[in-house]
Scaffold this motif. Sequence first.
Motif, short mmCIF file in Angstrom:
data_model
loop_
_atom_site.label_atom_id
_atom_site.label_comp_id
_atom_site.label_asym_id
_atom_site.label_seq_id
_atom_site.Cartn_x
_atom_site.Cartn_y
_atom_site.Cartn_z
N UNK A 1 0.92 -1.26 -0.10
CA UNK A 1 0.02 0.07 0.13
C UNK A 1 0.90 1.09 0.07
N UNK A 2 1.64 1.23 0.64
CA UNK A 2 2.57 2.51 0.87
C UNK A 2 3.49 2.68 -0.34
N UNK A 3 3.99 1.65 -0.78
CA UNK A 3 4.98 1.72 -2.03
C UNK A 3 3.97 2.40 -3.34
N UNK A 4 2.69 2.06 -3.17
CA UNK A 4 1.76 2.49 -4.25
C UNK A 4 1.81 3.80 -4.39
N UNK A 5 1.79 4.45 -2.92
CA UNK A 5 1.81 5.78 -3.10
C UNK A 5 2.81 6.81 -3.83
N UNK A 6 4.12 6.06 -3.86
CA UNK A 6 5.10 6.55 -4.48
C UNK A 6 5.21 6.72 -5.72
N UNK A 7 4.36 5.80 -6.57
CA UNK A 7 4.26 5.94 -7.80
C UNK A 7 3.05 6.91 -8.50
N UNK A 8 2.27 7.34 -7.51
CA UNK A 8 1.32 8.34 -7.89
C UNK A 8 1.78 9.71 -8.24
N UNK A 9 1.18 10.36 -9.09
CA UNK A 9 1.55 11.71 -9.17
C UNK A 9 1.40 12.72 -8.08
N UNK A 10 1.90 13.97 -8.06
CA UNK A 10 1.83 14.61 -6.86
C UNK A 10 0.26 14.84 -6.51
N UNK A 11 0.20 14.92 -5.13
CA UNK A 11 -1.31 14.95 -4.60
C UNK A 11 -1.81 16.07 -3.87
N UNK A 12 -2.89 16.49 -3.99
CA UNK A 12 -3.37 17.88 -3.26
C UNK A 12 -3.99 17.19 -1.91
N UNK A 13 -4.30 16.30 -1.75
CA UNK A 13 -4.65 15.64 -0.44
C UNK A 13 -3.50 15.09 0.38
N UNK A 14 -3.70 15.52 1.47
CA UNK A 14 -2.44 14.90 2.23
C UNK A 14 -2.63 13.41 2.75
N UNK A 15 -1.48 12.72 3.18
CA UNK A 15 -1.49 11.34 3.69
C UNK A 15 -1.22 11.64 5.22
#
Length: 181
Positions: free
Chosen positions: A26-40
């Motif tokens: 799950x956490x690795x998947x966030x690193x391949x997303x485009x920049x996000x407006x919503x916080x983690x």
Amino acid sequence: MQHNLKSRDIWTHGGGWPLPDLLRSALASLLILAKQERAAYFASPWITDFELFDNRFRDFAALFPRAGEEPWVRFSDYLAALSGKFDVRIITTENDRSEAFANIPVLKNADRVTFRTTESKFHEKGILAPVFYIEGSMNITNHGVRVRGEKVIYHSGSGRNLPEKIAGAYLEFDRHWKTLV
């Protein structure tokens, strides 16, 4: 395209591989997303550093250029890398372990990692991102991830309209974050 929310219960019964594997994926998947407006968001009464990604065979070197040669990528290194794509918001309580974690140099030097502490009765535990929400009994510590018997629920979903469970969690986390100024 709207995707339905999917949920999965993870029971660890005192350790094992399902929870660390879920977190890594799950956490690795966030690193391949485009920049996000919503916080983690990362919420836990106690939060510590721990070995998150086994990089002995350089499996994760491309995701972590700063730690690419290290045999293990630590949780703190992950959060620093994630801050290149997300505002990383960490909610915890005042205690020696969480304070030591907040003072790790890689986190103190990351521009988009922010810690806020809350009252000692705070017991919320979860990781929230635009495409998933992990909630349950796990503290974000080595013992919570690898040693103790824990139950977490992994909710995933994406699409134009955020799934209700994830959208509701964002309302609560955003509201709580604003009260901690």
